[in-house]
Motif scaffolding. Structure first.
Motif, mmCIF file in Angstrom:
data_model
loop_
_atom_site.group_PDB
_atom_site.id
_atom_site.type_symbol
_atom_site.label_atom_id
_atom_site.label_comp_id
_atom_site.label_asym_id
_atom_site.label_seq_id
_atom_site.Cartn_x
_atom_site.Cartn_y
_atom_site.Cartn_z
ATOM 1 N N LYS A 165 -3.113 5.518 -1.938
ATOM 2 C CA LYS A 165 -3.556 4.469 -2.923
ATOM 3 C C LYS A 165 -4.155 3.199 -2.049
ATOM 4 N N GLU A 166 -4.865 2.509 -2.886
ATOM 5 C CA GLU A 166 -5.410 1.291 -2.088
ATOM 6 C C GLU A 166 -4.371 0.073 -2.101
ATOM 7 N N ARG A 167 -4.504 -0.726 -1.236
ATOM 8 C CA ARG A 167 -3.768 -1.878 -1.131
ATOM 9 C C ARG A 167 -3.969 -2.716 -2.199
ATOM 10 N N GLU A 168 -2.802 -3.200 -2.673
ATOM 11 C CA GLU A 168 -2.830 -4.145 -3.899
ATOM 12 C C GLU A 168 -2.080 -5.330 -3.499
ATOM 13 N N ASN A 214 -8.041 -12.048 -3.991
ATOM 14 C CA ASN A 214 -8.971 -10.907 -3.236
ATOM 15 C C ASN A 214 -8.576 -10.856 -1.853
ATOM 16 N N MET A 215 -8.248 -9.642 -1.431
ATOM 17 C CA MET A 215 -7.700 -9.244 -0.202
ATOM 18 C C MET A 215 -8.710 -9.807 1.134
ATOM 19 N N ARG A 216 -10.141 -9.757 0.641
ATOM 20 C CA ARG A 216 -11.045 -10.296 1.556
ATOM 21 C C ARG A 216 -10.898 -11.873 1.761
ATOM 22 N N GLN A 242 0.780 -1.082 -0.081
ATOM 23 C CA GLN A 242 0.059 -0.049 0.048
ATOM 24 C C GLN A 242 0.914 1.289 -0.011
#
Length: 126
Positions: free
Chosen positions: A43-46, A109-111, A39
């Motif tokens: 910016k978003e975490r990728e 997917n991070m989730r 991150q």
């Protein structure tokens, strides 16, 4: 409960290399799906790279293909990210993540990741 501790971050010049490590707790590390995320400010975490536990299949985001290598040492309960040819745009906090639900595939997917480390700062100077 799985605990993850990252290390190996730092400040390097563009073109340099770093190796990140993630030490994991738990008796079944060999069945964890593991990933490295990053991150950058604002910016978003990728997802950067991920590795499955079956056949150790790997995934890389396009921007790091050919430069980064994810690997795992199940005997040491440790995940690695070898980063070569570093660029200023690689500057970010890097996080190790794990899923102990043992899905037979890579997770992108991070989730889908249940456990996270505290992060390690990687800064690349131009």
């Amino acid at each position: 409960q799985v605990q993850l501790v990252e290390s190996g971050g730092g400040l390097v010049q563009a073109g340099g290399s770093l190796r990140l490590s993630c030490a994991a707790s738990g008796r079944t590390f060999s069945r964890y799906v593991m990933g490295w995320f990053r991150q950058a400010p604002g910016k978003e975490r990728e997802l950067v790279a991920a590795i499955s536990w079956i056949r150790e299949s790997t995934y890389y985001v396009d921007s790091v293909k050919g430069r980064f290598t994810i690997s795992r040492d199940n005997a040491k309960n440790t995940l690695y990210l070898q980063m070569n040819g570093l660029k200023p745009e690689d500057t970010a906090v890097y996080y190790c993540a794990a899923s102990d639900r043992a899905p037979p595939r890579i997770l992108t997917n991070m989730r889908d990741y249940d456990y996270w480390g505290q992060g390690t700062q990687v800064t690349i100077s131009s």
